[in-house]
Design an enzyme around this catalytic site. Structure first.
Site, short mmCIF file in Angstrom:
data_model
loop_
_atom_site.label_atom_id
_atom_site.label_comp_id
_atom_site.label_asym_id
_atom_site.label_seq_id
_atom_site.Cartn_x
_atom_site.Cartn_y
_atom_site.Cartn_z
N ALA A 1 3.05 1.88 2.99
CA ALA A 1 4.38 1.11 2.94
C ALA A 1 5.08 1.96 2.04
O ALA A 1 6.59 1.83 2.29
CB ALA A 1 4.01 -0.19 2.48
N CYS B 1 0.91 -1.18 -0.06
CA CYS B 1 -0.16 0.15 -0.02
C CYS B 1 0.93 1.37 -0.03
O CYS B 1 2.09 1.23 0.15
CB CYS B 1 -0.94 -0.15 0.91
SG CYS B 1 -0.13 0.14 2.84
N ARG C 1 12.52 -3.98 7.05
CA ARG C 1 13.08 -3.49 5.73
C ARG C 1 14.64 -3.53 5.68
O ARG C 1 14.91 -3.40 4.65
CB ARG C 1 12.53 -2.10 5.12
CG ARG C 1 11.17 -2.37 4.43
CD ARG C 1 10.54 -1.36 3.84
NE ARG C 1 11.64 -0.60 2.87
CZ ARG C 1 11.77 -1.10 1.55
NH1 ARG C 1 10.97 -2.25 1.24
NH2 ARG C 1 12.70 -0.70 0.86
N HIS D 1 5.30 6.63 -2.39
CA HIS D 1 6.63 7.36 -2.74
C HIS D 1 6.40 8.86 -2.89
O HIS D 1 7.05 9.64 -2.64
CB HIS D 1 7.26 6.46 -3.82
CG HIS D 1 7.55 5.08 -3.64
ND1 HIS D 1 7.59 4.14 -4.72
CD2 HIS D 1 7.73 4.45 -2.56
CE1 HIS D 1 7.72 3.10 -4.31
NE2 HIS D 1 7.87 3.27 -3.00
S1 SF4 Z 1 -1.31 -1.86 6.19
FE1 SF4 Z 1 -2.27 0.23 7.11
S2 SF4 Z 1 -2.21 1.85 5.67
FE2 SF4 Z 1 -1.76 -0.25 4.64
S3 SF4 Z 1 -3.63 -1.00 3.75
FE3 SF4 Z 1 -3.34 -1.79 5.58
S4 SF4 Z 1 -4.73 -0.38 7.13
FE4 SF4 Z 1 -4.23 0.58 4.99
#
Ligand code: SF4
Lengths: 543, 459
Positions: free
Chosen positions: A63, A60, A94, A194
């Site tokens: 991230a 996502c 990471r 990014h």
């Molecule tokens: S990890 Fe957090 S920010 Fe990423 S998709 Fe899931 S809930 Fe949303």
């Protein structure tokens, strides 16, 4: 260039890859699967939504923003505003290495900060709790900077992380507080994050400190996150060459360095996908050109160093770079000469990231191996086809939501480091100034390019091509290995590295040699299973 | 120092969690769903969650973890995720052909208000679920509970949405596994078979997350509770919930739906908890405990007696999940050790109350669960009162190194060692392994730090 290895007919492969999909899905996926021609670089559909239900490698926006771009800077307290998970999963996973100046210097990378949002905050709003959290972080650590990252629910419940940040920043006076609207649903992958990160770092950090530090050849290293110590190796080489690294975005970096980045005279870009926005914005505002480089691969490192020397146009630097290359290469050569007979002719597939699937092809080439299929997880068309396609890329609804900062030349600080004519001259010499030619021009004809490859497609590809090694990430690692094919993780390096520069190249050669020639791959069948299949064969022959 | 900013002085916090001792519900739901044969877990939310959960489970097991996502974009977040889920169900059945899709929600879909029951019903009504296939669901918003309650919710989903009663009780006992490792689940099956009790174990991740290397990737590995078994659970004569936080809710649901009476026991970690587990299981199955198991017990007690000097009076800090922490703390006390500091991010009064009861034997102990019960606090406590041993998941290694404390990895996630998926920590033999591990680090420490003249050959 034609591939040296025998490839199955690639036009048939596309059908194989998509024939199990529902019609609508197949229609969509077809556009992301392309038979390469380096001369014509056919269009690859990229940076579009993943079909729901497809098992994808993608993550996502959060991230991409927190995990990738901001995570590696050691002296920012990164508070994740949202439920606990988002912060937990991005905690130290990471491998961004960092080396504080002294044991007393700040390093928050080992910490995980979260507002641990609860139901009541989703219902009544979480801004108040966020401010309490910021205050507590400030009281506990007195950091130089606190960054706030919004996760999925934050945007929906209307928490204004930017207002909260501004308020707290004003209150503290000596701590830079800023927020990111990087909710996971923005964009279609990490890529959106990014861009959001670039905007925030540019707005809130770059340019905060105008002090011009010493150094003759000053550059920033963009898009290098010091996974497995990659940036350390590049720093070592720069040092040796007499090149001053002002700031790295963002491996082994500090707030202070980033705030000072605009005093450099060149931006070199490693990962084009994650950081090209920064290059463009700094060029517009401060007049610093950017140049695409690649320190993955010994040859690529050599080339990149020569390009940097060429850019600065200094004879002394050029000579020093040649000395360094001459000093470093024999050790590399000794190893590759030993290893190459064992890797020559083998094949690789790379499906990873937004630049790694391109960069690592250089290392495989050095090993005498052929990349027969490759693709990115979250790249855009320009990363495949080269930046010249930029004007042709249609901006869809998912990308439209990501802010494009309006940047103009800084009235005081804009200072073009090179004239237009000088830049043109450098480009004519083959320097990728403000440009990137993408992955496909380097790949052989008839190889396959697949964007956002799905689990199903990768299994099919392995069945059809039987590569000697597959490169991807942790989610794919054991799937592929269960098929009897070694998988090299190119996000985490399987906890090895560095893989950049001269020393890194040697590490990579050794690792790949070990992996593709590991005896374990021949031990999968038990002796009695082998005996069974042999006797079966024997009985076939007999009858 | 890795955690150089952790101060000794403890200040109450209300907003900030630092170094959590928990994670979020959906990953628990995903893990539980992997314990159903032929099941594809599905994360109804944005891609990130699914990617993170798969990555974390993969790092913990070094195994493939397959799961799909609704891949929300901004549109879905505004207009609701129904279209995404319906499309996902269609795609999944045609491409990955599971027996069942186990959908869990995320903070995003819950904030929007997506109703999984209604959407999965619509999928059925629209003919998107092929004949003989299933879609089950669990509501697991990340802003409630922890990974442990998320696990519990998905197991409730299995019980509620699969179990049926045809009205005739059979002689099986449902054993509802709380969050434990595949190795532990395998051990439960082995214990039951040695006791001679026929069980339906669910969920069951053995032979799923410890699959053998065969040169072929089995998308749906051999293991997992079958749907037929889950359906039949409604006619089992009784249930044994192993873990009051992560397993009992499913037993309650089963009792409510199919009138299957249940008993709840602690996870069989350590001597006393295993005793209770064996008694409960033998009672439920109407069998006597065979000598073989009594002897196994005896071997554990034997080691506890023979090596008592190395445990006695040693202070321990631990963190983790409720169903493990309760019996583990009790076991440490049984070994003569002193649980000194304990945190768990999982909230809940019942857990807290039980822990306080267990800790009556360790009056000075610090215990906290729920909000701000994090590893930062644990570390601060340790700085104020040092310990001889730290027990917890991989993240503990940062504290262990900074404070130079012997460290035993236990819990979730373990990202830097193997073994947890293969060798159980439950039952008498699992507890013996735990004892061996604890002894190993304590005695190694003695060997490393003893003065030369006091260096012992025999210990
Ligand atoms: S990890 Fe957090 S920010 Fe990423 S998709 Fe899931 S809930 Fe949303």
């Amino acid at each position: 260039m034609q591939a040296k290895v025998n490839l199955p007919d690639p036009s048939l492969i596309t059908e194989e890859l998509i024939n199990k999909y529902p019609a609508k899905v197949a229609k969509k996926r077809r556009k992301s699967i392309v038979v390469n021609d380096p001369e014509t670089t056919p269009e690859v559909q990229a940076n579009v939504r993943t079909v729901p239900g497809i098992i994808t490698q993608r993550g996502c926006s959060y991230a991409g923003c927190k995990g990738v771009v901001l995570g590696p800077t050691r002296d920012i307290v990164n508070i994740v505003h949202g439920p606990i998970g988002c912060s937990f999963y991005a905690w130290l996973t990471r491998r961004n290495q960092t080396r504080p100046e002294t044991p007393e210097h700040e390093n928050y990378i080992t910490y995980c900060f979260s507002t641990d949002m609860q139901e009541e905050h989703v219902v009544f709003g979480g801004e108040k709790k966020l401010k309490v959290a910021i205050q507590e972080a400030y009281d506990l650590f007195h950091p130089k900077a606190i960054a706030i990252f919004s996760t999925c629910p934050v945007g929906l419940i209307g928490d204004d992380v930017h207002a909260a940040s501004r308020e707290m920043k004003a209150k503290f006076g000596d701590c830079n507080v800023f927020g990111f609207s990087c909710e996971g649903y923005r964009g279609v992958s990490q890529s959106a994050g990014h861009h959001i990160a670039n905007n925030g770092v540019f707005k809130h950090m770059v340019g905060n400190n105008n002090e011009v530090k010493a150094g003759k050849f000053k550059l920033n290293l963009l898009g290098e996150y010091n996974i497995g110590g990659d940036a350390f190796e590049i720093e070592r080489i720069f040092d040796k060459c007499g090149i001053t690294l002002v700031a790295s975005f963002s491996g082994n970096s500090t707030v202070g360095a980033i705030e000072n980045a605009h005093t450099a005279d060149l931006n070199v870009i490693m990962c084009h996908r994650s950081i090209n926005y920064m290059g463009d914005m700094m060029e517009t505002k401060y007049g610093i050109p950017w140049m695409k480089v690649n320190f993955v691969g010994a040859e690529s490192t050599t080339k990149s160093l020569r390009k940097i020397a060429e850019y600065f146009g200094d004879e002394e630097l050029k000579a020093r770079v040649e000395e360094v290359i001459a000093e470093e290469m024999p050790a590399v050569k000794a190893i590759i000469d030993e290893i190459r007979p064992r890797t020559e002719g083998k094949t690789a597939m790379l499906f990873v990231g937004g630049s790694r699937a391109h960069h690592y092809q250089d290392l495989f080439t050095e090993l005498g191996m052929t990349t027969i299929a490759a693709g990115y997880e979250f790249a855009h068309r320009d990363d495949y086809e080269g930046r010249e396609v930029l004007p042709k890329i249609k901006i869809d609804a998912d990308s439209k939501n990501i802010e494009e900062l309006k940047v103009t030349a800084d009235p005081d600080l804009y200072n073009p480091r090179k004239t237009e004519a000088e830049l043109e001259e450098l480009k004519a010499k083959g320097l990728e100034i403000n440009g990137y030619e993408g992955m496909m021009k380097q790949m052989m004809k008839k190889t396959l390019v697949v964007d956002d490859v799905s689990h199903y497609e990768s299994e099919k590809l392995i069945e059809l091509y039987k590569p000697d090694i597959f490169c991807a990430g942790i989610k794919e690692k054991y799937v592929v290995q269960k098929m009897g094919v070694p998988l090299k993780q190119l996000h985490s390096y399987d906890y090895g590295g560095p893989y950049t520069g001269f020393k890194g190249a040697v590490n990579f050669y050794k690792d790949i040699d070990r992996m593709v020639n590991n005896p374990v791959w021949k031990m999968i069948k038990a002796p009695w299973e082998k005996a069974e299949s042999e006797s079966l064969e024997a009985s076939y022959v007999a009858s | 120092m890795l955690l150089r900013h952790t101060t000794k002085e403890v200040k109450e916090r209300e907003g900030l969690t630092i170094n959590p001792a928990k994670t979020c519900q959906p990953i628990g739901a995903m893990y539980a769903a992997l314990g159903v044969h032929g099941c594809l877990p599905h994360s109804h939310g944005s891609q990130g969650c699914c990617s993170y959960h798969r990555s974390t489970l993969t790092r913990h097991y070094k195994e493939p973890v397959m799961a799909a996502t609704s891949s929300f974009t901004e549109g879905a977040s505004v207009f609701g995720g129904q279209a995404n889920l319906l499309a996902a169900i269609e795609t999944i059945f045609s491409v990955y052909d599971p027996e069942v899709i186990a959908v869990h929600s995320t903070c995003l879909s819950e904030t929007i208000g997506d109703d999984l029951q209604q959407i999965t019903k619509k999928a059925k009504d629209d003919g998107k679920i092929p004949e003989g296939k299933y879609v089950i669901y669990a509501s697991t918003p990340s802003f409630v509970g922890s990974h442990i309650t998320g696990y519990a919710n998905m197991v409730v989903g299995m019980a509620e949405q699969f179990a049926k009663s045809i009205g005739e009780k059979n002689d099986k006992v449902n054993v509802i596994a709380g969050w434990m490792e595949p190795s532990d689940m395998r051990e439960i099956k082995s214990l039951a078979s040695r006791l001679g009790v026929k069980i339906v174990l669910f969920p069951d991740t053995s032979d799923v997350l410890d699959a053998p290397q065969t040169g072929k990737h089995e998308f749906y590995p051999k293991g997992g509770t079958t749907i037929a078994e889950l359906i039949s659970a409604g006619d089992s004569k009784c249930s044994l919930a192993v873990g009051c936080i992560s397993a009992e809710p499913a037993a309650v649901a089963l009792d409510k739906k199919c009138k299957v009476p249940f008993e709840t026991v602690d996870m069989p970690i350590g001597l006393s908890a295993t005793d209770r587990f064996i008694m409960a299981l033998s009672k439920a199955g109407g069998v006597k405990v065979p000598d073989e198991i009594t002897a196994e017990r005896g071997r554990l007690v034997d080691v506890m007696a023979d090596m008592e000097q190395y445990f006695y009076g040693k202070k321990v800090a631990l963190f983790g999940d409720p169903d493990q922490l309760m019996p583990l703390t009790e076991f440490l006390l049984d070994l003569g050790m002193i649980p000194a500091h304990i945190v768990s991010g999982t909230p809940g009064n019942r857990f807290e109350k039980r822990m306080r009861e267990i800790l009556e034997r360790a009056p000075g102990a610090n215990f906290r669960n729920g909000a701000q019960a994090d590893m930062f606090l644990l570390h601060q406590w340790i700085k104020n009162e040092p310990v001889d041993l730290l027990i917890g998941n991989t993240y503990g290694k940062y504290i262990a190194r900074d404070e130079d404390i012997p460290f035993v990895r236990f819990g979730f996630p373990i990202l830097d060692r193997i073994g947890h998926s293969y060798f159980p920590n439950i039952g008498y033999s699992g507890s013996l392994r735990l004892v061996e591990k604890i002894l190993g680090v304590l005695m190694d420490r003695q060997d490393q730090t003893a003065l030369e003249e006091r260096f012992e050959l025999v210990m």
